[in-house]
Each structure stands twice: as C-alpha cells, then as structure tokens.
Scaffold this motif. Structure first.
Motif, mmCIF file in Angstrom:
data_model
loop_
_atom_site.group_PDB
_atom_site.id
_atom_site.type_symbol
_atom_site.label_atom_id
_atom_site.label_comp_id
_atom_site.label_asym_id
_atom_site.label_seq_id
_atom_site.Cartn_x
_atom_site.Cartn_y
_atom_site.Cartn_z
ATOM 1 N N CYS A 160 -94.814 15.364 -60.621
ATOM 2 C CA CYS A 160 -94.415 16.235 -61.738
ATOM 3 C C CYS A 160 -93.018 16.821 -61.538
ATOM 4 O O CYS A 160 -92.726 17.432 -60.506
ATOM 5 C CB CYS A 160 -95.425 17.357 -61.898
ATOM 6 S SG CYS A 160 -95.019 18.500 -63.233
ATOM 7 N N CYS B 273 -94.242 25.482 -61.736
ATOM 8 C CA CYS B 273 -95.566 25.596 -62.335
ATOM 9 C C CYS B 273 -96.283 26.813 -61.749
ATOM 10 O O CYS B 273 -96.028 27.200 -60.605
ATOM 11 C CB CYS B 273 -96.365 24.323 -62.059
ATOM 12 S SG CYS B 273 -97.983 24.254 -62.862
ATOM 13 N N ARG B 274 -97.190 27.394 -62.517
ATOM 14 C CA ARG B 274 -97.925 28.575 -62.044
ATOM 15 C C ARG B 274 -98.545 28.335 -60.686
ATOM 16 O O ARG B 274 -98.479 29.186 -59.786
ATOM 17 C CB ARG B 274 -99.027 28.920 -63.046
ATOM 18 C CG ARG B 274 -99.883 30.128 -62.621
ATOM 19 C CD ARG B 274 -101.277 30.081 -63.225
ATOM 20 N NE ARG B 274 -101.266 30.079 -64.656
ATOM 21 C CZ ARG B 274 -101.354 31.181 -65.428
ATOM 22 N NH1 ARG B 274 -101.459 32.368 -64.847
ATOM 23 N NH2 ARG B 274 -101.365 31.099 -66.733
ATOM 24 N N CYS C 182 -99.713 15.945 -60.237
ATOM 25 C CA CYS C 182 -98.834 17.023 -59.773
ATOM 26 C C CYS C 182 -97.792 16.534 -58.763
ATOM 27 O O CYS C 182 -96.670 17.041 -58.730
ATOM 28 C CB CYS C 182 -99.671 18.155 -59.171
ATOM 29 S SG CYS C 182 -100.801 18.937 -60.352
ATOM 30 N N CYS D 262 -99.152 15.424 -67.051
ATOM 31 C CA CYS D 262 -100.020 16.606 -66.988
ATOM 32 C C CYS D 262 -101.312 16.375 -67.766
ATOM 33 O O CYS D 262 -101.573 16.996 -68.800
ATOM 34 C CB CYS D 262 -99.267 17.827 -67.523
ATOM 35 S SG CYS D 262 -100.015 19.399 -67.043
ATOM 36 N N ARG E 273 -101.018 26.193 -68.014
ATOM 37 C CA ARG E 273 -100.852 25.797 -66.613
ATOM 38 C C ARG E 273 -99.515 26.264 -66.054
ATOM 39 O O ARG E 273 -99.409 26.648 -64.886
ATOM 40 C CB ARG E 273 -100.952 24.279 -66.481
ATOM 41 C CG ARG E 273 -102.364 23.735 -66.530
ATOM 42 C CD ARG E 273 -102.368 22.217 -66.425
ATOM 43 N NE ARG E 273 -103.723 21.696 -66.379
ATOM 44 C CZ ARG E 273 -104.038 20.404 -66.456
ATOM 45 N NH1 ARG E 273 -103.056 19.510 -66.578
ATOM 46 N NH2 ARG E 273 -105.289 20.012 -66.408
ATOM 47 N N LEU E 274 -98.494 26.215 -66.892
ATOM 48 C CA LEU E 274 -97.164 26.612 -66.448
ATOM 49 C C LEU E 274 -97.038 28.121 -66.248
ATOM 50 O O LEU E 274 -96.071 28.584 -65.640
ATOM 51 C CB LEU E 274 -96.112 26.133 -67.448
ATOM 52 C CG LEU E 274 -95.878 24.617 -67.473
ATOM 53 C CD1 LEU E 274 -95.017 24.231 -68.673
ATOM 54 C CD2 LEU E 274 -95.220 24.145 -66.181
#
Length: 219
Positions: free
Chosen positions: A208, A214-215, A205, A198, A156-157
């Motif tokens: 977070c 994050c991507r 999110c 996560c 995800r990152l």
C-alpha cells in the motif's frame, strides 16, 4: 486527530492517489458524453446499488443497445427494463425507478439532468450518492460519493471511526477534509484503490502506497 491535521493528511493522500491513478476514471462505463449521455450515468448509478460496477457495465451494454435514447427508456414498459436489469438485483424496484426518473427528466427538466441537489433528489431512486456522482461527473462540482469503497477506506485511514457506515455522515465529514476541486476525482481514485489494494477483506497493506499514513500505522 484535529481537522487541520486531517486536511494535511488528506492532501497527501490525494497527491499519492494521483500518482497511482493519473486518470480519474468513473468505474461505470457510461460513455462520458456530458452533453447528452448523463441519463445513462443516472441509470447506471441506480443499478449499482447492491451490485458490482462490473455487472452493471455488462448489463447496460444490452440495455442501451435496446433502448439507445432517453425517450426510448421513458416510453418502455417497466417489464421490458426488468427483463434486462434482473442480474443487477432488486430489479422490480430498479426498473420502476429508471422508467419513472427518465419520464420525469423529460416532463420536468426538458431531458437535461438537473445541476443541483434538490432537483436531483426529486428523481425516482436518486439519493445523495447518485446525485453527487452526477454533479461531480457532469458538472464538475465538488461532490463526495460516499460509496462502500469510500466509506471503508476513509475510515481505515482514520478520518472517522471505522464503525461509521452512514453515507450521509461520511459525506459531510469528507466534504470538510478534501479540497473542493479534488473531491470528485478523489472518489473515483479511491474506488480504483479499493479494488486494487485496500480490499474489504485481506487488504494488501504490504503493497500500500498509503501504509505509512494509515490509521493502523499511526496508532
């Protein structure tokens, strides 16, 4: 994203996770006795396959109460271990591996957990994930434990394609990105982060601490 850029982002993530979780704690409650309790971590690591750490912790309280030493587990009947570890699933295979691994530890390694990957992988039921857990926690060696939390969150990152689910490939990628001295603690923190924020489904999110890098936020 280039490797150097990934390393810069990874370093920032490591620092933020340190702020969130100052103590990098293993989710498996094995006691932390590196001088004599490593066999407990090995057993718990084996039981954790397709089972939650919380359930493993509960089951192992009974297991270690009835079998408090490495020798007692090695001398146990597989059926005795099965009766206790059944709630962890796959209990026939897990119990057989546990007894066999403990016997091998005594017969081949003098009761001491090996300090290298090749010997660890000789133990029944031990794959790279458990081996890296043991190397990191017992010997403070660089080690990426590519469990479900690590695989999901690092994808995800943006460190690799989110469709990548191969633990060995993930391990090799992350070893090149996370600084060696941070690897073991990073993996413990990422587990805590995965439980708290996560989540696999409906990640939080909005709360977070990594959202801005994050991507999903970069693309």
């Amino acid at each position: 994203m280039r490797k150097n850029q990934k390393k810069i982002i990874a370093a920032e993530i490591v620092e933020r996770l340190k702020q969130l979780y100052p103590e990098a704690v293993c989710a498996l409650e094995w006691g932390g006795d590196v001088n004599g309790g490593g066999w407990k971590l090995l057993i718990m690591g084996r039981l954790s396959a397709q089972c939650t750490d919380a359930r493993v912790n509960i089951v192992c309280r009974e297991l270690f109460a009835k079998f408090p030493t490495l020798e007692s587990v090695a001398n146990a009947e597989v059926e005795q271990i099965e009766a206790i570890v059944r709630p962890c699933g796959l209990y026939h295979t897990k119990a057989r591996d546990i007894v066999a691994a403990c016997r091998m530890l005594i017969d081949d390694f003098g009761g001491t957990i090996p300090d290298n990957m090749d010997d660890l992988l000789r133990l029944s039921g031990v794959g790279r994930k458990i081996a890296n857990l043991l190397l990191g926690d017992l010997y403070k060696m660089p080690a990426i434990v590519a469990d479900t939390h690590c695989i999901r969150i690092c994808g995800r990152l943006g460190f690799y394609d989110e469709t990548l689910k191969d633990p060995v490939k993930v391990e090799k990628i992350m070893v090149e990105i996370i600084e060696p001295q941070e690897q073991s603690d990073f993996c413990h923190r990422i587990v805590q982060f995965g439980r708290d924020v996560c989540h696999a489904r409906s990640p939080r999110c909005a709360e977070c601490a990594l959202a801005d890098i994050c991507r999903g936020k970069r693309e």
